[in-house]
Design an enzyme around this catalytic site. Sequence first.
Site, short mmCIF file in Angstrom:
data_model
loop_
_atom_site.label_atom_id
_atom_site.label_comp_id
_atom_site.label_asym_id
_atom_site.label_seq_id
_atom_site.Cartn_x
_atom_site.Cartn_y
_atom_site.Cartn_z
N GLU A 267 9.96 -0.28 60.78
CA GLU A 267 9.51 0.81 59.88
C GLU A 267 10.43 0.75 58.67
O GLU A 267 11.57 1.22 58.74
CB GLU A 267 9.65 2.16 60.58
CG GLU A 267 8.84 2.31 61.85
CD GLU A 267 7.35 2.52 61.59
OE1 GLU A 267 6.99 2.76 60.42
OE2 GLU A 267 6.57 2.42 62.54
N CYS A 301 10.78 7.91 53.38
CA CYS A 301 10.16 6.60 53.13
C CYS A 301 8.74 6.76 52.61
O CYS A 301 8.22 5.89 51.93
CB CYS A 301 10.19 5.76 54.39
SG CYS A 301 9.54 6.66 55.79
P1 NAD Z 1 19.70 0.98 56.14
O1 NAD Z 1 18.77 -0.14 56.39
O2 NAD Z 1 20.90 0.75 55.34
O3 NAD Z 1 20.23 1.58 57.52
C1 NAD Z 1 19.37 1.94 58.57
C2 NAD Z 1 20.11 1.76 59.89
O4 NAD Z 1 20.43 0.39 60.05
C3 NAD Z 1 21.43 2.51 59.99
O5 NAD Z 1 21.61 2.94 61.32
C4 NAD Z 1 22.45 1.45 59.64
O6 NAD Z 1 23.72 1.69 60.21
C5 NAD Z 1 21.81 0.23 60.28
N1 NAD Z 1 22.22 -1.03 59.67
C6 NAD Z 1 22.62 -1.27 58.39
N2 NAD Z 1 22.89 -2.58 58.23
C7 NAD Z 1 22.66 -3.18 59.43
C8 NAD Z 1 22.76 -4.52 59.89
N3 NAD Z 1 23.15 -5.50 59.08
N4 NAD Z 1 22.43 -4.78 61.17
C9 NAD Z 1 22.02 -3.79 61.99
N5 NAD Z 1 21.92 -2.50 61.61
C10 NAD Z 1 22.22 -2.20 60.34
O7 NAD Z 1 18.79 2.13 55.55
P2 NAD Z 1 19.22 3.62 55.15
O8 NAD Z 1 19.82 3.56 53.80
O9 NAD Z 1 19.99 4.26 56.23
O10 NAD Z 1 17.80 4.33 55.14
C11 NAD Z 1 17.00 4.34 54.04
C12 NAD Z 1 15.89 3.32 54.20
O11 NAD Z 1 15.14 3.57 55.39
C13 NAD Z 1 14.88 3.43 53.09
O12 NAD Z 1 14.54 2.16 52.61
C14 NAD Z 1 13.68 4.10 53.74
O13 NAD Z 1 12.46 3.86 53.15
C15 NAD Z 1 13.75 3.56 55.11
N6 NAD Z 1 13.03 4.45 56.03
C16 NAD Z 1 11.84 4.02 56.52
C17 NAD Z 1 11.12 4.84 57.37
C18 NAD Z 1 9.81 4.37 57.92
O14 NAD Z 1 9.39 4.93 58.92
N7 NAD Z 1 9.19 3.37 57.36
C19 NAD Z 1 11.60 6.10 57.72
C20 NAD Z 1 12.82 6.52 57.18
C21 NAD Z 1 13.54 5.66 56.34
#
Ligand code: NAD
Length: 493
Positions: A267, A301
Amino acid sequence: MSEFDYTQVKGLLSSLPTGIWLEGENVGATGGRTFEVLDPATEQVLAHVADATSTEWMKALDAAVAAQEEWAEFAPRQRSEVLTDIFTTVAARADDFARVMTLEMGKPYAEARGEVAYGNEYFRWFAEEAVRIPGRLATAPGGNGHILVSRAPVGPVLAITPWNFPLAMATRKIAPALAAGCPIIIKPAHETPLTMLLLGQVFAEVFARHGVPQGLVSIVPTTAASALSSELMADSRLRKVSFTGSTPVGRQLVRQAADNLLHTSMELGGNAPFVIAADADLDLVLTCAMQAKMRNGGQACIAANRFLVDESIAQEFSERLTAAMSASVVGHGLNESSTMGPVITAKQRDRIAALVEDALAAGARATTGGKRPEGQGYFYPATVLVDVPSDARILHEEIFGPVATVSTFSDLEEGIAAANDTEFGLAAYGFSRSLESAQLMAEKLNAGMVGINRGAISDPAAPFGGIKQSGFGREGGTEGIEEYLDTRYISLT
Ligand code: NAD
């Protein structure tokens, strides 16, 4: 702007679990390492949370593997009752969940209550789905046997969730995983682990009441997200990764998942268009525009990123949107007057400010907001940008903040083409009073989810998910449980 009296939440904060949830116990990390969780409205430290290491996340996987068989043998009705008990227990503590969420994430209390209700609804929905996992029996076409198709849990799941909806983004994964018969390890975002740790307390209580193996759910906060996912995904006992977050991290996880051929659900990010036809009901449009843009201060998102408006009504729409946006009352989410909180971090605030400055430098105009405030807390004002050049970064990147861009089109086909001009495909919105235009938008807007004359589209009973660079897999609906099931075929005489 960031004034807040913490004495009213002192008791709540001091009672929160801040360790790692392993086997129903809330434990510290190896070496006693912790990280700080901040209130984004004041930059105050709310808690020090255990910073899990390899020792803890490998213990979580051992516990998940040990719990797998026992849990899969619970009758569907028993699994359903466990999920119902979780739903009831969370509902009874809705106020605590909402206050914790507002403190660590910043959203106004009323919105946090809304997220608790919405996020918790996944437990109720999947309690109902747990007893309806389908199968099929057919006579083989040759008449020489039967085809029996049944479903089995995929096995241990790793869920990685973002900070923007600290409860709902995880319950969308936990509830279907448990309903399907899978154990799950949750890695919450390090910005907002407290909501999930509070949910861990609910799991420990409910599991004890029902004799459920406590290793079924582990919650592993850590600042070493990449090390956690690499190590767990390299272990062939893990069978699935469900991720919600940014597209670049999603891509990296899909690559890593290839080695062990893990099931993946992704997602990812969005860049939702909000298309307004000339004959749209502008009162309805305004209400929906504020929902689609300003829920969570734009940090969603499925937030409307680009308003695309028929040129004949663009002026009126921009003026009314500007008035509605500038009426936002910014402040600490637990202060009753606040309708908009801070964004999550200084980094996010600076990223939003840079997108706005880039657009302004390219010729856009801010009809409200557009200037980063000074002072404590990661606040950014509600902002409307008009006359945004089509190549401005803000039209192509996810804003993830309280900034609306308004562009115009001269006929609806052109508006739809502009709406689809993005690598993302999560959500899209279309507004018209005419059935023909509404149908055109419903069919042609290229996204996993399309709202027609609707600004709020999330529903636990509907399949949430994207296409293109917004990912794959669906959460919620009857589709949501499929992500946690393997198909088994048995050939019978
Ligand atoms: P992010 O990808 O930086 O982090 C999301 C999660 O992944 C966090 O728990 C983070 O600690 C972890 N993470 C970060 N780097 C990682 C790695 N290299 N390996 C494993 N895990 C890792 O995103 P964010 O800034 O926390 O959230 C915002 C993003 O999430 C936006 O792009 C938004 O659109 C998206 N989002 C999507 C949905 C959906 O359902 N499509 C819902 C909410 C948010």
